[in-house]
Design a protein around this motif. Structure first.
Motif, short mmCIF file in Angstrom:
data_model
loop_
_atom_site.label_atom_id
_atom_site.label_comp_id
_atom_site.label_asym_id
_atom_site.label_seq_id
_atom_site.Cartn_x
_atom_site.Cartn_y
_atom_site.Cartn_z
N VAL A 57 -4.26 -0.45 5.77
CA VAL A 57 -3.58 0.61 6.53
C VAL A 57 -3.87 1.97 5.90
O VAL A 57 -2.96 2.75 5.65
CB VAL A 57 -2.05 0.35 6.60
CG1 VAL A 57 -1.39 1.31 7.56
CG2 VAL A 57 -1.75 -1.07 6.99
N LYS A 58 -5.11 2.25 5.61
CA LYS A 58 -5.46 3.54 5.01
C LYS A 58 -5.72 4.55 6.11
O LYS A 58 -6.48 4.29 7.04
CB LYS A 58 -6.69 3.40 4.12
CG LYS A 58 -6.40 2.65 2.85
CD LYS A 58 -7.52 2.77 1.87
CE LYS A 58 -7.11 2.08 0.58
NZ LYS A 58 -8.06 2.28 -0.48
N PRO A 59 -5.11 5.73 5.99
CA PRO A 59 -5.29 6.74 7.02
C PRO A 59 -6.54 7.60 6.80
O PRO A 59 -7.12 7.61 5.72
CB PRO A 59 -4.04 7.61 6.85
CG PRO A 59 -3.79 7.55 5.37
CD PRO A 59 -4.15 6.13 4.97
N VAL A 60 -6.91 8.30 7.83
CA VAL A 60 -7.85 9.40 7.73
C VAL A 60 -7.00 10.66 7.89
O VAL A 60 -6.26 10.78 8.88
CB VAL A 60 -8.94 9.34 8.81
CG1 VAL A 60 -9.76 10.63 8.85
CG2 VAL A 60 -9.85 8.14 8.59
N ILE A 61 -7.05 11.54 6.91
CA ILE A 61 -6.24 12.76 6.95
C ILE A 61 -7.18 13.95 6.82
O ILE A 61 -7.95 14.03 5.87
CB ILE A 61 -5.19 12.78 5.82
CG1 ILE A 61 -4.28 11.54 5.92
CG2 ILE A 61 -4.36 14.06 5.90
CD1 ILE A 61 -3.28 11.40 4.80
N THR A 71 -7.55 14.18 0.08
CA THR A 71 -8.05 13.51 -1.12
C THR A 71 -6.89 12.78 -1.79
O THR A 71 -5.83 13.37 -1.98
CB THR A 71 -8.61 14.56 -2.10
OG1 THR A 71 -9.64 15.29 -1.44
CG2 THR A 71 -9.16 13.91 -3.35
N PRO A 72 -7.08 11.50 -2.16
CA PRO A 72 -6.00 10.81 -2.87
C PRO A 72 -5.63 11.53 -4.16
O PRO A 72 -6.49 12.03 -4.87
CB PRO A 72 -6.59 9.43 -3.16
CG PRO A 72 -7.67 9.25 -2.14
CD PRO A 72 -8.22 10.63 -1.91
N VAL A 73 -4.34 11.59 -4.44
CA VAL A 73 -3.83 12.20 -5.66
C VAL A 73 -3.79 11.14 -6.73
O VAL A 73 -3.25 10.05 -6.52
CB VAL A 73 -2.43 12.80 -5.44
CG1 VAL A 73 -1.83 13.30 -6.74
CG2 VAL A 73 -2.48 13.91 -4.40
N ILE A 74 -4.36 11.45 -7.89
CA ILE A 74 -4.33 10.52 -9.02
C ILE A 74 -3.03 10.79 -9.78
O ILE A 74 -2.77 11.91 -10.19
CB ILE A 74 -5.53 10.76 -9.98
CG1 ILE A 74 -6.85 10.78 -9.21
CG2 ILE A 74 -5.53 9.75 -11.10
CD1 ILE A 74 -7.33 9.47 -8.69
N TYR A 98 0.84 -1.20 0.00
CA TYR A 98 0.00 0.00 0.00
C TYR A 98 0.87 1.25 0.00
O TYR A 98 1.77 1.40 0.83
CB TYR A 98 -0.92 0.03 1.23
CG TYR A 98 -1.65 1.34 1.40
CD1 TYR A 98 -2.65 1.71 0.52
CD2 TYR A 98 -1.31 2.22 2.42
CE1 TYR A 98 -3.33 2.92 0.65
CE2 TYR A 98 -1.98 3.43 2.57
CZ TYR A 98 -2.99 3.77 1.68
OH TYR A 98 -3.63 4.97 1.82
N LYS A 99 0.63 2.11 -0.96
CA LYS A 99 1.31 3.40 -1.01
C LYS A 99 0.35 4.39 -1.65
O LYS A 99 -0.24 4.10 -2.69
CB LYS A 99 2.61 3.32 -1.81
CG LYS A 99 3.45 4.57 -1.75
CD LYS A 99 4.80 4.34 -2.40
CE LYS A 99 5.72 5.51 -2.15
NZ LYS A 99 7.06 5.28 -2.65
N GLU A 100 0.16 5.55 -1.02
CA GLU A 100 -0.78 6.52 -1.54
C GLU A 100 -0.31 7.94 -1.19
O GLU A 100 0.33 8.16 -0.17
CB GLU A 100 -2.17 6.26 -0.97
CG GLU A 100 -3.28 6.92 -1.72
CD GLU A 100 -4.63 6.26 -1.44
OE1 GLU A 100 -5.54 6.49 -2.25
OE2 GLU A 100 -4.78 5.53 -0.45
#
Length: 180
Positions: A152-156, A176-179, A55-57
């Protein structure tokens, strides 16, 4: 100069110099439990094999350093708290980048030099003081995270607060995730 005067001069100089220490005035340090910068406290110190992480975002988080109120009081400065929350019960979240950009897209500050580890269910809160007005109304953070897997997704989020005269302002934004 006698001994007593020298001691008084030395104590005064030390007091003045300690007032010049930026960390002594940093709310991230003064408001923490251990009087330590929360990012430095989370720096990865052990060898973790992150090559197996799936996982990487990257997240974009809007921050408002100031807002327009009316024609007489054009701009009100705001304080912002960036909050990165690890929502898993057992796995660490690793943060590789926390970069702060201004309205024009220019990098204002990189907050980390090396990865930090956010333990399971932990939260990193970081304050951008209202006096730091370099960001402008379109300021933002770019935050890069990674973990063992996609659980392991965060809340930011970011919370902004400010006041002017009898007006108070408080609101929040979400990462917001960056595309790519």
């Amino acid at each position: 100069m006698n001994k007593r005067s020298a001691v008084v001069l030395l104590v005064t100089a030390m007091a003045l110099l300690s007032g010049c220490d930026p960390s002594a005035q940093d709310p991230n340090v003064t408001l923490s439990e251990n009087q330590q910068d929360p990012i430095e406290a989370l720096e990865v110190t052990s060898n973790v094999d992150r090559s197996e992480f799936s996982y990487k975002e990257t997240f974009y988080v809007p921050i408002y350093s100031d807002i327009y109120t009316d024609k007489d009081n054009r701009k009100v400065l705001l304080a912002a708290t960036l909050s990165v929350r690890n929502t898993t019960l057992e796995k660490s979240l690793y943060i590789n980048k926390i970069d702060y950009y201004d309205t024009d897209g220019a990098l204002v500050k990189s907050y980390i030099d090396k990865p930090i580890e956010l333990p399971a269910m932990a939260t990193l809160n970081y304050i951008v003081e209202k006096e730091e007005n370099k960001g402008g109304a379109g300021a933002n953070f770019i935050i890069e995270v990674e973990g063992a897997d996609d659980t392991v997704k965060p809340v930011i989020e970011a919370v902004m607060i400010g006041n002017f005269s009898n007006k108070g302002f408080a609101f929040s934004t979400e990462g917001t995730p960056v595309i790519h």
